[in-house]
Design a protein around this motif. Sequence first.
Motif, short mmCIF file in Angstrom:
data_model
loop_
_atom_site.label_atom_id
_atom_site.label_comp_id
_atom_site.label_asym_id
_atom_site.label_seq_id
_atom_site.Cartn_x
_atom_site.Cartn_y
_atom_site.Cartn_z
N ALA A 35 0.84 -1.20 0.00
CA ALA A 35 0.00 0.00 0.00
C ALA A 35 0.87 1.25 0.00
O ALA A 35 1.90 1.30 0.67
N ARG A 36 0.43 2.26 -0.74
CA ARG A 36 1.16 3.53 -0.76
C ARG A 36 0.77 4.43 0.41
O ARG A 36 1.51 5.34 0.76
N ASN A 37 -0.41 4.20 0.99
CA ASN A 37 -0.87 5.03 2.10
C ASN A 37 -1.75 4.20 3.03
O ASN A 37 -2.03 3.04 2.74
N TYR A 38 -2.18 4.78 4.13
CA TYR A 38 -2.91 4.03 5.14
C TYR A 38 -4.31 3.60 4.71
O TYR A 38 -4.83 2.62 5.20
N ASN A 39 -4.94 4.34 3.81
CA ASN A 39 -6.29 3.94 3.40
C ASN A 39 -6.28 2.97 2.22
O ASN A 39 -7.33 2.58 1.74
N ARG A 40 -5.11 2.57 1.74
CA ARG A 40 -4.93 1.54 0.73
C ARG A 40 -5.66 1.84 -0.58
O ARG A 40 -6.11 0.93 -1.27
N GLU A 41 -5.82 3.12 -0.93
CA GLU A 41 -6.47 3.46 -2.19
C GLU A 41 -5.58 3.15 -3.39
O GLU A 41 -6.08 2.90 -4.48
N ASP A 42 -4.27 3.17 -3.20
CA ASP A 42 -3.34 2.90 -4.29
C ASP A 42 -2.24 1.99 -3.76
O ASP A 42 -1.95 1.98 -2.57
N TYR A 43 -1.66 1.23 -4.65
CA TYR A 43 -0.65 0.27 -4.23
C TYR A 43 0.38 0.08 -5.34
O TYR A 43 0.14 0.42 -6.50
N ASP A 44 1.53 -0.46 -4.96
CA ASP A 44 2.60 -0.80 -5.90
C ASP A 44 2.75 -2.31 -5.93
O ASP A 44 2.74 -2.97 -4.88
N VAL A 45 2.91 -2.87 -7.12
CA VAL A 45 3.21 -4.29 -7.26
C VAL A 45 4.71 -4.45 -7.04
O VAL A 45 5.52 -3.82 -7.73
N ILE A 46 5.11 -5.25 -6.04
CA ILE A 46 6.53 -5.32 -5.67
C ILE A 46 7.18 -6.65 -6.03
O ILE A 46 8.35 -6.85 -5.75
N THR A 47 6.42 -7.59 -6.62
CA THR A 47 7.01 -8.85 -7.08
C THR A 47 6.55 -9.11 -8.51
O THR A 47 5.65 -8.46 -9.02
N ASP A 48 7.16 -10.10 -9.12
CA ASP A 48 6.69 -10.57 -10.43
C ASP A 48 5.38 -11.33 -10.25
O ASP A 48 5.01 -11.71 -9.15
N TRP A 49 4.71 -11.59 -11.38
CA TRP A 49 3.49 -12.39 -11.37
C TRP A 49 3.89 -13.85 -11.32
O TRP A 49 4.58 -14.35 -12.20
N VAL A 50 3.48 -14.54 -10.25
CA VAL A 50 3.88 -15.92 -9.99
C VAL A 50 2.64 -16.73 -9.60
O VAL A 50 1.55 -16.19 -9.47
N ASP A 51 2.84 -18.03 -9.34
CA ASP A 51 1.73 -18.84 -8.86
C ASP A 51 1.44 -18.49 -7.40
O ASP A 51 2.24 -17.85 -6.72
N LYS A 52 0.28 -18.91 -6.92
CA LYS A 52 -0.17 -18.51 -5.59
C LYS A 52 0.76 -18.95 -4.45
O LYS A 52 1.08 -18.14 -3.58
N PRO A 53 1.24 -20.21 -4.42
CA PRO A 53 2.15 -20.60 -3.31
C PRO A 53 3.44 -19.76 -3.27
O PRO A 53 3.93 -19.43 -2.19
N THR A 54 3.96 -19.41 -4.43
CA THR A 54 5.18 -18.59 -4.46
C THR A 54 4.90 -17.19 -3.94
O THR A 54 5.70 -16.62 -3.19
N ALA A 55 3.76 -16.61 -4.32
CA ALA A 55 3.39 -15.27 -3.84
C ALA A 55 3.21 -15.28 -2.32
O ALA A 55 3.65 -14.35 -1.64
N ILE A 56 2.60 -16.32 -1.79
CA ILE A 56 2.43 -16.42 -0.34
C ILE A 56 3.79 -16.54 0.34
O ILE A 56 4.03 -15.95 1.40
N GLY A 57 4.73 -17.27 -0.27
CA GLY A 57 6.08 -17.38 0.26
C GLY A 57 6.79 -16.04 0.29
O GLY A 57 7.46 -15.70 1.27
N PHE A 58 6.65 -15.24 -0.79
CA PHE A 58 7.23 -13.89 -0.81
C PHE A 58 6.65 -13.05 0.33
O PHE A 58 7.37 -12.33 1.02
N LEU A 59 5.35 -13.15 0.51
CA LEU A 59 4.68 -12.36 1.55
C LEU A 59 5.19 -12.77 2.94
O LEU A 59 5.45 -11.92 3.78
N LYS A 60 5.37 -14.06 3.17
CA LYS A 60 5.88 -14.53 4.46
C LYS A 60 7.30 -14.02 4.70
O LYS A 60 7.64 -13.63 5.83
#
Length: 65
Positions: A35-60
Amino acid sequence: MAVMKPEPLWVFDPSTYFVGYGLLPLGGKWAVVKARNYNREDYDVITDWVDKPTAIGFLKLLKEK
């Protein structure tokens, strides 16, 4: 015609009480967003587009630091 912006699935962080990271689904692929701000109106994509388990791993990994 209106353009629909995909809505991330935000993840609550109990240590900071801030929902700053989320998972963004799009066409069978997932990305981690920040999120770019506290109300989450805008956001930045910070990883590549991957499958769901890989994205969850990045988040962890982000949550561990």
